[in-house]
Motif scaffolding. Sequence first.
Motif, PDB file in Angstrom:
ATOM      1  N   GLY A 175       1.076  -1.702   0.118  1.00 44.75           N
ATOM      2  CA  GLY A 175      -0.015  -0.185  -0.144  1.00 44.75           C
ATOM      3  C   GLY A 175       1.360   1.189  -0.176  1.00 44.75           C
ATOM      4  N   PHE A 176       2.059   1.494  -0.286  1.00 50.54           N
ATOM      5  CA  PHE A 176       2.784   2.163  -0.232  1.00 50.54           C
ATOM      6  C   PHE A 176       2.662   3.507  -1.378  1.00 50.54           C
ATOM      7  CE2 PHE A 176       5.312   0.163   2.440  1.00 50.54           C
ATOM      8  CZ  PHE A 176       5.092   0.727   3.915  1.00 50.54           C
ATOM      9  N   THR A 177       2.344   4.868  -1.562  1.00 46.57           N
ATOM     10  CA  THR A 177       2.079   4.874  -3.106  1.00 46.57           C
ATOM     11  C   THR A 177       3.690   5.843  -2.775  1.00 46.57           C
ATOM     12  OG1 THR A 177       0.956   6.900  -1.235  1.00 46.57           O
ATOM     13  CG2 THR A 177      -0.374   4.808  -3.081  1.00 46.57           C
ATOM     14  N   SER A 178       4.158   5.839  -2.365  1.00 48.45           N
ATOM     15  CA  SER A 178       5.966   7.488  -2.654  1.00 48.45           C
ATOM     16  C   SER A 178       6.876   6.598  -1.483  1.00 48.45           C
ATOM     17  CB  SER A 178       4.858   8.621  -2.067  1.00 48.45           C
ATOM     18  OG  SER A 178       5.246   8.516  -0.462  1.00 48.45           O
ATOM     19  N   LEU A 179       8.147   7.724  -1.668  1.00 47.78           N
ATOM     20  CA  LEU A 179       9.055   7.082  -0.761  1.00 47.78           C
ATOM     21  C   LEU A 179       8.679   7.216   0.195  1.00 47.78           C
ATOM     22  CD1 LEU A 179      12.004   6.099  -0.679  1.00 47.78           C
ATOM     23  CD2 LEU A 179      12.385   8.457  -1.579  1.00 47.78           C
ATOM     24  N   ALA A 180       8.053   8.612   0.240  1.00 52.93           N
ATOM     25  CA  ALA A 180       8.089   9.306   1.755  1.00 52.93           C
ATOM     26  C   ALA A 180       6.775   8.318   2.446  1.00 52.93           C
ATOM     27  CB  ALA A 180       7.217  10.612   1.485  1.00 52.93           C
ATOM     28  N   ASP A 181       5.762   7.366   1.871  1.00 52.41           N
ATOM     29  CA  ASP A 181       5.423   6.474   2.825  1.00 52.41           C
ATOM     30  C   ASP A 181       6.190   5.314   3.092  1.00 52.41           C
ATOM     31  OD1 ASP A 181       2.497   7.922   2.515  1.00 52.41           O
ATOM     32  OD2 ASP A 181       2.400   6.934   0.825  1.00 52.41           O
ATOM     33  N   LEU A 182       6.676   4.689   2.225  1.00 42.56           N
ATOM     34  CA  LEU A 182       8.050   4.047   3.039  1.00 42.56           C
ATOM     35  C   LEU A 182       8.843   4.246   3.431  1.00 42.56           C
ATOM     36  CD1 LEU A 182       8.226   1.107   1.499  1.00 42.56           C
ATOM     37  CD2 LEU A 182      10.403   2.470   0.733  1.00 42.56           C
ATOM     38  N   MET A 183       9.239   5.286   3.770  1.00 39.65           N
ATOM     39  CA  MET A 183      10.554   5.932   4.686  1.00 39.65           C
ATOM     40  C   MET A 183       9.569   5.908   6.123  1.00 39.65           C
ATOM     41  SD  MET A 183      13.155   5.575   3.497  1.00 39.65           S
ATOM     42  CE  MET A 183      14.257   6.673   3.981  1.00 39.65           C
ATOM     43  N   LYS A 184       7.821   5.987   6.425  1.00 42.58           N
ATOM     44  CA  LYS A 184       7.201   6.128   7.458  1.00 42.58           C
ATOM     45  C   LYS A 184       6.599   5.010   8.643  1.00 42.58           C
ATOM     46  CE  LYS A 184       4.798  10.985   6.327  1.00 42.58           C
ATOM     47  NZ  LYS A 184       4.142  11.355   5.672  1.00 42.58           N
ATOM     48  N   ALA A 185       6.784   3.924   7.201  1.00 40.90           N
ATOM     49  CA  ALA A 185       6.712   2.638   7.549  1.00 40.90           C
ATOM     50  C   ALA A 185       7.734   2.090   8.507  1.00 40.90           C
ATOM     51  CB  ALA A 185       6.780   1.909   6.737  1.00 40.90           C
ATOM     52  N   PRO A 186       7.465   1.591   9.728  1.00 37.16           N
ATOM     53  CA  PRO A 186       8.189   0.440  10.628  1.00 37.16           C
ATOM     54  C   PRO A 186       9.398  -0.497  10.069  1.00 37.16           C
ATOM     55  CG  PRO A 186       5.373  -0.788  10.682  1.00 37.16           C
ATOM     56  CD  PRO A 186       5.631   0.200   9.668  1.00 37.16           C
ATOM     57  N   VAL A 187       9.899  -0.188  11.087  1.00 40.66           N
ATOM     58  CA  VAL A 187      10.899  -1.153  10.704  1.00 40.66           C
ATOM     59  C   VAL A 187      11.119  -2.107  10.765  1.00 40.66           C
ATOM     60  CG1 VAL A 187      13.400  -1.726  10.833  1.00 40.66           C
ATOM     61  CG2 VAL A 187      12.971   0.368  11.198  1.00 40.66           C
ATOM     62  N   VAL A 188      10.256  -2.752  11.701  1.00 41.23           N
ATOM     63  CA  VAL A 188       9.817  -4.634  11.752  1.00 41.23           C
ATOM     64  C   VAL A 188       8.727  -4.479  10.947  1.00 41.23           C
ATOM     65  CG1 VAL A 188       9.712  -6.548  13.589  1.00 41.23           C
ATOM     66  CG2 VAL A 188      11.212  -4.317  13.769  1.00 41.23           C
ATOM     67  N   MET A 189       8.245  -5.605  10.177  1.00 40.76           N
ATOM     68  CA  MET A 189       7.253  -6.235   9.035  1.00 40.76           C
ATOM     69  C   MET A 189       6.362  -7.179   9.825  1.00 40.76           C
ATOM     70  SD  MET A 189       7.167  -4.513   6.714  1.00 40.76           S
ATOM     71  CE  MET A 189       7.873  -2.637   6.821  1.00 40.76           C
ATOM     72  N   CYS A 190       4.827  -6.863  10.360  1.00 39.84           N
ATOM     73  CA  CYS A 190       4.339  -7.933  10.886  1.00 39.84           C
ATOM     74  C   CYS A 190       4.018  -9.168  10.272  1.00 39.84           C
ATOM     75  CB  CYS A 190       2.845  -6.788  11.415  1.00 39.84           C
ATOM     76  SG  CYS A 190       2.810  -5.674  11.387  1.00 39.84           S
ATOM     77  N   ASP A 191       4.326  -9.439   8.880  1.00 43.86           N
ATOM     78  CA  ASP A 191       3.950 -10.444   7.964  1.00 43.86           C
ATOM     79  C   ASP A 191       5.466 -11.208   8.228  1.00 43.86           C
ATOM     80  OD1 ASP A 191       5.694  -8.474   6.589  1.00 43.86           O
ATOM     81  OD2 ASP A 191       4.568  -9.293   5.286  1.00 43.86           O
ATOM     82  N   ILE A 192       6.287 -10.883   8.840  1.00 47.16           N
ATOM     83  CA  ILE A 192       7.654 -12.100   8.929  1.00 47.16           C
ATOM     84  C   ILE A 192       7.745 -12.523  10.456  1.00 47.16           C
ATOM     85  CG2 ILE A 192      10.101 -12.012   8.501  1.00 47.16           C
ATOM     86  CD1 ILE A 192       9.434 -10.040   5.993  1.00 47.16           C
ATOM     87  N   PRO A 193       7.632 -13.555  10.897  1.00 47.89           N
ATOM     88  CA  PRO A 193       7.720 -14.075  12.810  1.00 47.89           C
ATOM     89  C   PRO A 193       9.333 -13.800  12.791  1.00 47.89           C
ATOM     90  CG  PRO A 193       7.205 -15.858  11.300  1.00 47.89           C
ATOM     91  CD  PRO A 193       7.171 -13.611  10.207  1.00 47.89           C
ATOM     92  N   GLN A 194       9.457 -13.102  13.395  1.00 52.96           N
ATOM     93  CA  GLN A 194      11.417 -13.078  14.305  1.00 52.96           C
ATOM     94  C   GLN A 194      11.372 -14.422  14.399  1.00 52.96           C
ATOM     95  OE1 GLN A 194      12.280  -9.149  15.900  1.00 52.96           O
ATOM     96  NE2 GLN A 194      10.465  -8.328  15.744  1.00 52.96           N
ATOM     97  N   TRP A 195      10.709 -15.123  15.349  1.00 51.52           N
ATOM     98  CA  TRP A 195      10.946 -16.423  16.540  1.00 51.52           C
ATOM     99  C   TRP A 195       9.974 -17.438  16.225  1.00 51.52           C
ATOM    100  CZ3 TRP A 195       8.749 -18.981  20.808  1.00 51.52           C
ATOM    101  CH2 TRP A 195       9.864 -19.319  21.067  1.00 51.52           C
ATOM    102  N   LYS A 196      10.287 -18.795  16.265  1.00 54.79           N
ATOM    103  CA  LYS A 196       8.999 -19.458  15.603  1.00 54.79           C
ATOM    104  C   LYS A 196       9.788 -20.795  16.738  1.00 54.79           C
ATOM    105  CE  LYS A 196       6.928 -18.929  11.149  1.00 54.79           C
ATOM    106  NZ  LYS A 196       6.594 -20.039  10.160  1.00 54.79           N
ATOM    107  N   LEU A 197       8.799 -21.905  16.413  1.00 48.67           N
ATOM    108  CA  LEU A 197       8.679 -22.966  18.128  1.00 48.67           C
ATOM    109  C   LEU A 197       7.871 -23.782  17.657  1.00 48.67           C
ATOM    110  CD1 LEU A 197      10.853 -24.554  19.919  1.00 48.67           C
ATOM    111  CD2 LEU A 197       9.446 -24.629  21.912  1.00 48.67           C
TER     112      LEU A 197
END
Length: 155
Positions: free
Chosen positions: A103-125
């Motif tokens: 859903g990013f429409t500009s570089l400015a939108d992308l730069m405001k995005a959080p660094v950690v994405m919600c769709d990539i789990p950092q840890w699993k067991l």
Amino acid sequence: MTSLSRARLIAILVPNALLWGAIGSQYIGHLVPCEMCMWQRWPHLAAIVLALVAILLRGQPAASRLFTLLAALAILVSGGIGVYHAGVEYHWWQGPPRCTGGGFTSLADLMKAPVVMCDIPQWKLAGISLAGFNAIISIVAGLAVIGFASRKAAR
């Protein structure tokens, strides 16, 4: 121990364990929470406050039961958010565009995005992410609190 006492105990211990576990994984395990991870913490905090009120009102069973059931509802809300978040991580459905990279429409939108994405789990067991564990534990605990709090006192 009465069933209402058991309900209050679960309602105070489980959200505390899950919330402190999340904080520990952040500050000790260095896992940076995403936006949806943070969403799951707020209902646990509410459940802790509601369970504390229920404990303070233990001399008034009807009021204590009400606050215990409200704590159970808050625990279930966190579990529901956990189900939603886990589904986003497993790509079963779309998550919010802001934290999944869409859903990013500009570089400015992308730069405001959080660094950690919600769709990539950092840890699993065993293939289960932290959001998945929160969902499982919260839903089981919330239902247990409701079950114990709903029982009539033994005669």
